[in-house]
Motif scaffolding. Structure first.
Motif, PDB file in Angstrom:
ATOM      1  N   LEU A  42     121.325 150.009  57.240  1.00  0.00           N
ATOM      2  CA  LEU A  42     122.109 150.238  58.644  1.00  0.00           C
ATOM      3  C   LEU A  42     122.286 151.627  58.789  1.00  0.00           C
ATOM      4  CD1 LEU A  42     124.622 147.474  58.114  1.00  0.00           C
ATOM      5  CD2 LEU A  42     122.683 147.114  59.395  1.00  0.00           C
ATOM      6  N   PRO A  43     122.798 152.056  60.146  1.00  0.00           N
ATOM      7  CA  PRO A  43     122.804 153.702  60.350  1.00  0.00           C
ATOM      8  C   PRO A  43     123.988 153.983  59.306  1.00  0.00           C
ATOM      9  CG  PRO A  43     122.825 152.333  62.297  1.00  0.00           C
ATOM     10  CD  PRO A  43     122.748 151.085  61.197  1.00  0.00           C
ATOM     11  N   VAL A  44     123.737 155.610  59.008  1.00  0.00           N
ATOM     12  CA  VAL A  44     124.428 156.349  58.399  1.00  0.00           C
ATOM     13  C   VAL A  44     125.836 156.604  58.916  1.00  0.00           C
ATOM     14  CG1 VAL A  44     124.694 158.492  56.989  1.00  0.00           C
ATOM     15  CG2 VAL A  44     122.644 157.256  57.071  1.00  0.00           C
ATOM     16  N   GLN A  45     127.036 156.372  58.139  1.00  0.00           N
ATOM     17  CA  GLN A  45     128.303 156.707  58.964  1.00  0.00           C
ATOM     18  C   GLN A  45     129.130 157.396  57.669  1.00  0.00           C
ATOM     19  OE1 GLN A  45     130.656 153.819  60.915  1.00  0.00           O
ATOM     20  NE2 GLN A  45     128.947 152.658  61.708  1.00  0.00           N
ATOM     21  N   PHE A 103     133.203 160.829  52.649  1.00  0.00           N
ATOM     22  CA  PHE A 103     131.727 160.128  52.354  1.00  0.00           C
ATOM     23  C   PHE A 103     131.156 159.759  53.412  1.00  0.00           C
ATOM     24  CE2 PHE A 103     135.372 158.706  49.601  1.00  0.00           C
ATOM     25  CZ  PHE A 103     134.729 159.135  48.342  1.00  0.00           C
ATOM     26  N   THR A 104     129.581 160.092  53.002  1.00  0.00           N
ATOM     27  CA  THR A 104     128.746 159.716  54.055  1.00  0.00           C
ATOM     28  C   THR A 104     127.675 158.710  53.500  1.00  0.00           C
ATOM     29  OG1 THR A 104     128.659 161.859  55.072  1.00  0.00           O
ATOM     30  CG2 THR A 104     126.736 160.622  55.580  1.00  0.00           C
ATOM     31  N   PHE A 118     125.315 156.312  48.860  1.00  0.00           N
ATOM     32  CA  PHE A 118     126.133 157.349  49.211  1.00  0.00           C
ATOM     33  C   PHE A 118     125.290 158.835  49.441  1.00  0.00           C
ATOM     34  CE2 PHE A 118     129.198 154.428  47.745  1.00  0.00           C
ATOM     35  CZ  PHE A 118     130.311 154.868  48.216  1.00  0.00           C
ATOM     36  N   GLN A 119     125.287 159.272  50.482  1.00  0.00           N
ATOM     37  CA  GLN A 119     124.641 160.488  50.795  1.00  0.00           C
ATOM     38  C   GLN A 119     125.507 161.702  50.479  1.00  0.00           C
ATOM     39  OE1 GLN A 119     122.624 160.380  54.399  1.00  0.00           O
ATOM     40  NE2 GLN A 119     121.319 158.582  53.822  1.00  0.00           N
ATOM     41  N   LYS A 120     126.744 161.594  50.865  1.00  0.00           N
ATOM     42  CA  LYS A 120     127.673 162.853  50.658  1.00  0.00           C
ATOM     43  C   LYS A 120     129.119 162.023  49.888  1.00  0.00           C
ATOM     44  CE  LYS A 120     126.166 166.116  54.037  1.00  0.00           C
ATOM     45  NZ  LYS A 120     126.624 166.618  55.479  1.00  0.00           N
ATOM     46  N   GLY A 121     129.533 162.962  49.133  1.00  0.00           N
ATOM     47  CA  GLY A 121     130.903 162.366  48.676  1.00  0.00           C
ATOM     48  C   GLY A 121     130.674 162.258  47.110  1.00  0.00           C
ATOM     49  N   ASP A 122     131.545 162.376  46.496  1.00  0.00           N
ATOM     50  CA  ASP A 122     131.701 161.818  45.133  1.00  0.00           C
ATOM     51  C   ASP A 122     132.322 160.628  44.815  1.00  0.00           C
ATOM     52  OD1 ASP A 122     131.501 161.965  42.271  1.00  0.00           O
ATOM     53  OD2 ASP A 122     132.901 163.521  41.769  1.00  0.00           O
ATOM     54  N   SER A 140     127.797 136.388  66.126  1.00  0.00           N
ATOM     55  CA  SER A 140     127.521 137.748  67.043  1.00  0.00           C
ATOM     56  C   SER A 140     128.982 138.608  66.837  1.00  0.00           C
ATOM     57  CB  SER A 140     127.072 137.438  68.290  1.00  0.00           C
ATOM     58  OG  SER A 140     127.942 136.646  69.113  1.00  0.00           O
ATOM     59  N   GLY A 141     130.076 138.024  66.818  1.00  0.00           N
ATOM     60  CA  GLY A 141     131.262 138.555  66.996  1.00  0.00           C
ATOM     61  C   GLY A 141     131.807 139.383  65.473  1.00  0.00           C
ATOM     62  N   ASP A 142     130.669 139.054  64.567  1.00  0.00           N
ATOM     63  CA  ASP A 142     131.223 139.673  63.198  1.00  0.00           C
ATOM     64  C   ASP A 142     130.738 141.028  62.930  1.00  0.00           C
ATOM     65  OD1 ASP A 142     132.290 137.356  62.495  1.00  0.00           O
ATOM     66  OD2 ASP A 142     130.567 136.410  61.286  1.00  0.00           O
ATOM     67  N   ARG A 143     131.241 141.753  62.262  1.00  0.00           N
ATOM     68  CA  ARG A 143     130.957 143.030  61.714  1.00  0.00           C
ATOM     69  C   ARG A 143     130.821 143.132  60.271  1.00  0.00           C
ATOM     70  NH1 ARG A 143     130.843 146.945  65.926  1.00  0.00           N
ATOM     71  NH2 ARG A 143     131.343 148.612  64.570  1.00  0.00           N
ATOM     72  N   LEU A 144     130.236 144.162  59.925  1.00  0.00           N
ATOM     73  CA  LEU A 144     130.297 144.553  58.197  1.00  0.00           C
ATOM     74  C   LEU A 144     131.080 145.652  58.207  1.00  0.00           C
ATOM     75  CD1 LEU A 144     128.740 144.248  55.499  1.00  0.00           C
ATOM     76  CD2 LEU A 144     127.257 146.171  56.251  1.00  0.00           C
ATOM     77  N   TRP A 145     132.312 145.252  57.345  1.00  0.00           N
ATOM     78  CA  TRP A 145     133.462 146.320  56.807  1.00  0.00           C
ATOM     79  C   TRP A 145     133.553 146.702  55.628  1.00  0.00           C
ATOM     80  CZ3 TRP A 145     136.767 147.196  61.131  1.00  0.00           C
ATOM     81  CH2 TRP A 145     136.641 146.083  62.036  1.00  0.00           C
ATOM     82  N   LEU A 146     133.568 147.734  55.486  1.00  0.00           N
ATOM     83  CA  LEU A 146     133.728 148.609  54.282  1.00  0.00           C
ATOM     84  C   LEU A 146     135.300 149.286  54.098  1.00  0.00           C
ATOM     85  CD1 LEU A 146     132.597 149.510  51.507  1.00  0.00           C
ATOM     86  CD2 LEU A 146     131.816 151.499  52.765  1.00  0.00           C
ATOM     87  N   THR A 147     135.867 148.972  53.178  1.00  0.00           N
ATOM     88  CA  THR A 147     137.290 149.659  52.970  1.00  0.00           C
ATOM     89  C   THR A 147     137.200 150.348  51.866  1.00  0.00           C
ATOM     90  OG1 THR A 147     138.181 147.444  54.011  1.00  0.00           O
ATOM     91  CG2 THR A 147     139.569 148.964  52.528  1.00  0.00           C
ATOM     92  N   ILE A 148     137.457 151.717  51.652  1.00  0.00           N
ATOM     93  CA  ILE A 148     137.633 152.520  50.696  1.00  0.00           C
ATOM     94  C   ILE A 148     138.834 152.940  50.375  1.00  0.00           C
ATOM     95  CG2 ILE A 148     136.904 154.664  49.704  1.00  0.00           C
ATOM     96  CD1 ILE A 148     134.463 154.383  51.359  1.00  0.00           C
TER      97      ILE A 148
END
Length: 156
Positions: free
Chosen positions: A40-43, A48-49, A75-79, A127-135
């Motif tokens: 998926l697109p980088v965010q 963190f990226t 993970f592209q950026k961030g420790d 279609s109303g769903d999203r992928l969620w990441l909680t840090i």
């Protein structure tokens, strides 16, 4: 001296046994060169990226009484040592940290090269769903980021 009948088995058993010796080489090659769907697109969330990548395009499957879908989070950026805990789910809203603590699924785990996660979801993705990441970091600050669900994941 024994006389053998000219049957299919007697004519081809040597060739079939040779085929059985070649098949493991093919499967070994396939296991060393897996193919995955596009990430998926980088965010960026906080420091963190990152980009989640599904391990397959199959529908969610049942594991320990919950429906899950497997991902690799790159993970592209961030420790990643700055992360206390991180969770992933698929749905209309991000699940609260209290809900995510109830089980052991949905937790990111792995190494600095990639984090694996069994994202919690319903039995089907709509279609109303999203992928969620909680840090959550070590200071207790909670950050959430989401991605729209691609059409290829939708259940028919």
């Amino acid at each position: 001296m024994a006389r053998l009948t000219n049957s299919f088995w007697n004519r081809n058993k040597f060739k079939i046994s040779g085929l059985l010796l070649i098949l493991p080489a093919y499967f070994f090659y396939e296991s060393l060169h897996p193919t995955f769907p596009d990430a998926l697109p980088v965010q960026t969330v906080g420091e963190f990226t990152l980009a989640p990548m599904p391990l397959d395009l199959n529908a969610p499957y049942r594991h320990d009484g919950e429906y899950i879908k497997d991902f690799m989070v790159l993970f592209q950026k961030g420790d990643i040592t700055d992360i206390r805990q991180a969770f992933m789910n698929i749905g209309p809203n991000a699940l609260s940290v209290a809900q995510l603590h109830d089980g052991d699924l949905g937790i990111l785990h792995g190494s600095r090269y990639g984090q694996h996660v069994h994202a919690l979801t319903n039995g089907s993705i709509s279609s109303g769903d999203r992928l969620w990441l909680t840090i959550e970091d070590w200071q207790g600050e909670i950050r959430t980021v989401s991605w729209p669900v691609p059409d290829s994941w939708l259940s028919s």
